[in-house]
Design a protein around this motif. Structure first.
Motif, PDB file in Angstrom:
ATOM      1  N   VAL A 176       0.830  -1.202   0.000  1.00 20.74           N
ATOM      2  CA  VAL A 176       0.000   0.000   0.000  1.00 20.74           C
ATOM      3  C   VAL A 176       0.862   1.247   0.000  1.00 20.74           C
ATOM      4  CG1 VAL A 176      -1.718   1.302   1.291  1.00 20.74           C
ATOM      5  CG2 VAL A 176      -1.934  -1.174   1.105  1.00 20.74           C
ATOM      6  N   ARG A 177       1.885   1.290   0.868  1.00 25.47           N
ATOM      7  CA  ARG A 177       2.748   2.479   0.926  1.00 25.47           C
ATOM      8  C   ARG A 177       3.508   2.670  -0.379  1.00 25.47           C
ATOM      9  NH1 ARG A 177       5.732   2.979   6.275  1.00 25.47           N
ATOM     10  NH2 ARG A 177       3.984   4.347   6.771  1.00 25.47           N
ATOM     11  N   TRP A 206       2.648  -3.037 -10.226  1.00 28.69           N
ATOM     12  CA  TRP A 206       1.362  -2.355 -10.091  1.00 28.69           C
ATOM     13  C   TRP A 206       1.100  -1.388 -11.250  1.00 28.69           C
ATOM     14  CZ3 TRP A 206      -2.838  -2.924  -7.178  1.00 28.69           C
ATOM     15  CH2 TRP A 206      -3.744  -1.870  -7.091  1.00 28.69           C
ATOM     16  N   ASP A 207       2.135  -0.762 -11.788  1.00 27.53           N
ATOM     17  CA  ASP A 207       1.961   0.226 -12.849  1.00 27.53           C
ATOM     18  C   ASP A 207       1.944  -0.409 -14.239  1.00 27.53           C
ATOM     19  OD1 ASP A 207       4.606  -0.545 -12.826  1.00 27.53           O
ATOM     20  OD2 ASP A 207       5.432   1.491 -12.936  1.00 27.53           O
ATOM     21  N   LEU A 253       4.166   5.627  -5.642  1.00 27.99           N
ATOM     22  CA  LEU A 253       4.015   5.696  -7.093  1.00 27.99           C
ATOM     23  C   LEU A 253       3.087   6.844  -7.489  1.00 27.99           C
ATOM     24  CD1 LEU A 253       3.604   1.949  -8.126  1.00 27.99           C
ATOM     25  CD2 LEU A 253       5.457   3.470  -8.813  1.00 27.99           C
ATOM     26  N   GLU A 254       1.973   6.962  -6.776  1.00 24.21           N
ATOM     27  CA  GLU A 254       1.017   8.028  -7.094  1.00 24.21           C
ATOM     28  C   GLU A 254       1.598   9.403  -6.772  1.00 24.21           C
ATOM     29  OE1 GLU A 254      -3.586   9.326  -5.972  1.00 24.21           O
ATOM     30  OE2 GLU A 254      -2.771   7.400  -5.312  1.00 24.21           O
ATOM     31  N   ASP A 307      10.728   5.277 -10.773  1.00 26.86           N
ATOM     32  CA  ASP A 307      12.003   5.998 -10.855  1.00 26.86           C
ATOM     33  C   ASP A 307      11.921   7.311 -10.105  1.00 26.86           C
ATOM     34  OD1 ASP A 307      13.559   4.220 -12.718  1.00 26.86           O
ATOM     35  OD2 ASP A 307      11.854   4.643 -14.005  1.00 26.86           O
ATOM     36  N   GLY A 308      10.767   8.005 -10.235  1.00 29.38           N
ATOM     37  CA  GLY A 308      10.585   9.259  -9.507  1.00 29.38           C
ATOM     38  C   GLY A 308      10.581   9.039  -8.007  1.00 29.38           C
ATOM     39  N   ALA A 309       9.984   7.932  -7.572  1.00 26.84           N
ATOM     40  CA  ALA A 309       9.957   7.628  -6.145  1.00 26.84           C
ATOM     41  C   ALA A 309      11.353   7.378  -5.606  1.00 26.84           C
ATOM     42  CB  ALA A 309       9.062   6.418  -5.885  1.00 26.84           C
TER      43      ALA A 309
END
Length: 383
Positions: free
Chosen positions: A25-26, A86-87, A31-32, A38-40
């Motif tokens: 979940v975290r 997930w993505d 991601l969101e 990559d951004g995370a």
């Protein structure tokens, strides 16, 4: 199915999946928040703290174990090893809808099976001879009907269900509580290898993760989340199978239970499930009939996914049609049918199949618009 991401992105996934205290979940929240994996990973300590990432995870992300990540990538580079994230559009639709879905799945075998219409068969690790026989019989018939049998690779009911599906030439899917490179219990090493070759081994745990007690409920939620329904064959009142059944019910899935003798302690869990609203079943066709509408919805979701991908075929299973197109039993049944209605016992004589197996197959063909039924007789649907 090739790796869904370039190596740099796979490395980012492995860094975050291995970070202590970052669950599914975290990680989905990250991601969101940051737009991509990559951004995370690139966000940095201040942004991580602002996102609620635990201190231990931040320490890991600042100096991850490069050798461990390299070993993970080496595992993923091997044939038939996959990471479904997930993505990705390949993430299974049913599991995505389930509570507490994992952020990623490691798969050894065929990842396309994740989209197949699945029935979970679970139960005691120490079943009675009758319970083991019931698991085998239901698994064979349900597999032949076109459903994919999913279980947890444990001794007892799980192993019997997996073996029965393989024995009739069908794939099976095992969700495990270790890394995909390990086998628990070790007695199922050969079975695990056969499943990886002819089906799929699935886990949320990275390679090298050993079995721990708290991993098994997490495994059970994936079994329940991937499946249209869960069948409990035998279970005591305190049983992991009852956890899987509860998680299935909470996810809005069907729960089935086999009744047993009031003197059998392994029937008490099933009897409790039935009192609590699970469907009492005595034959596999009852399950097929109950799940067929849900399988149709899953097929629609798959068709939408393929359309969005701009492809007519990716090797994924269509839950209703694929078995009917390629399976020799379905071909034999199609050849035995005509446009004049015929009774099921006649079809049994013509095909050599049991009435129970034919009943399940005919139901799926009827729901798929290939067969018409009236007054207990069946005919090919006129075009």
């Amino acid at each position: 199915m090739p790796l869904p991401h370039p190596e740099q992105t796979c490395r980012a996934w492995m860094c975050l999946l291995r970070a202590p205290g970052i669950g599914g979940v975290r990680l989905r929240d990250l991601l969101e928040r940051f737009g991509s994996i990559d951004g995370a990973l690139d966000a940095g300590p201040i942004a991580w703290r602002g996102a609620g990432v635990p201190a231990a995870a931040i320490d890991w992300l600042r100096t991850p174990d490069a050798a461990r990540i390299d070993a993970d990538l080496a595992w993923l580079a091997q044939p038939r090893h996959h990471l479904v994230t997930w993505d990705s559009a390949d993430y299974p639709e049913l599991l995505r809808r389930s509570p507490q879905s994992p952020a990623a799945l490691f798969v050894a075998g065929d990842p396309n099976l994740l989209w197949h219409a699945q029935i979970a068969i679970v139960g005691s690790r120490n079943p009675s001879d009758g319970g083991r026989a019931n698991a085998r019989d239901f698994s064979r018939t349900l597999s032949r009907s076109g459903l994919l049998v999913t279980s947890g690779l444990a001794d007892g009911i799980d192993a019997a269900a997996h073996r029965a599906a393989l024995d009739v030439g069908r794939p099976t899917l095992a969700v495990i509580a270790t890394g995909a490179d390990l086998v628990y219990p070790i007695v199922n090493r050969e079975l695990s290898a056969n499943i990886a070759e002819h089906g799929a081994i699935v886990t949320e745990f990275p390679p090298g993760t050993e079995a721990r007690r708290e991993h098994f409920p997490r495994r059970n939620r994936i079994i329940a989340g991937l499946s249209l329904g869960t069948l409990v064959v035998e279970a005591a009142l305190r049983s992991g199978a009852l956890i899987t059944a509860r998680l299935a019910a909470e996810a809005g899935r069907e729960v089935f239970a086999l009744p047993g003798s009031i003197h059998n302690p392994l029937a008490k869990g099933c009897h409790r499930l039935i009192r609590d609203g699970a469907a009492l079943v005595e034959s596999a066709p009852e399950i097929v009939e109950a799940l067929a509408p849900h399988a149709g919805q899953l097929a629609d979701a798959l068709r939408t996914r393929l359309a969005d991908a701009g492809s007519s075929s990716t090797g994924m299973y269509d839950p209703l049609r694929s078995q009917q197109n390629v399976d020799p039993d379905y071909r034999a049944l199609h050849a035995a049918l005509g446009h004049d209605p015929v009774a099921i016992d006649v079809l049994a004589e013509r095909t050599g199949l049991t009435v129970e197996a034919l009943s399940s197959m005919l139901l799926l063909m009827e729901l798929d618009g290939r067969v018409s039924a009236a007054h207990g007789r069946y005919a090919l649907q006129r075009s």
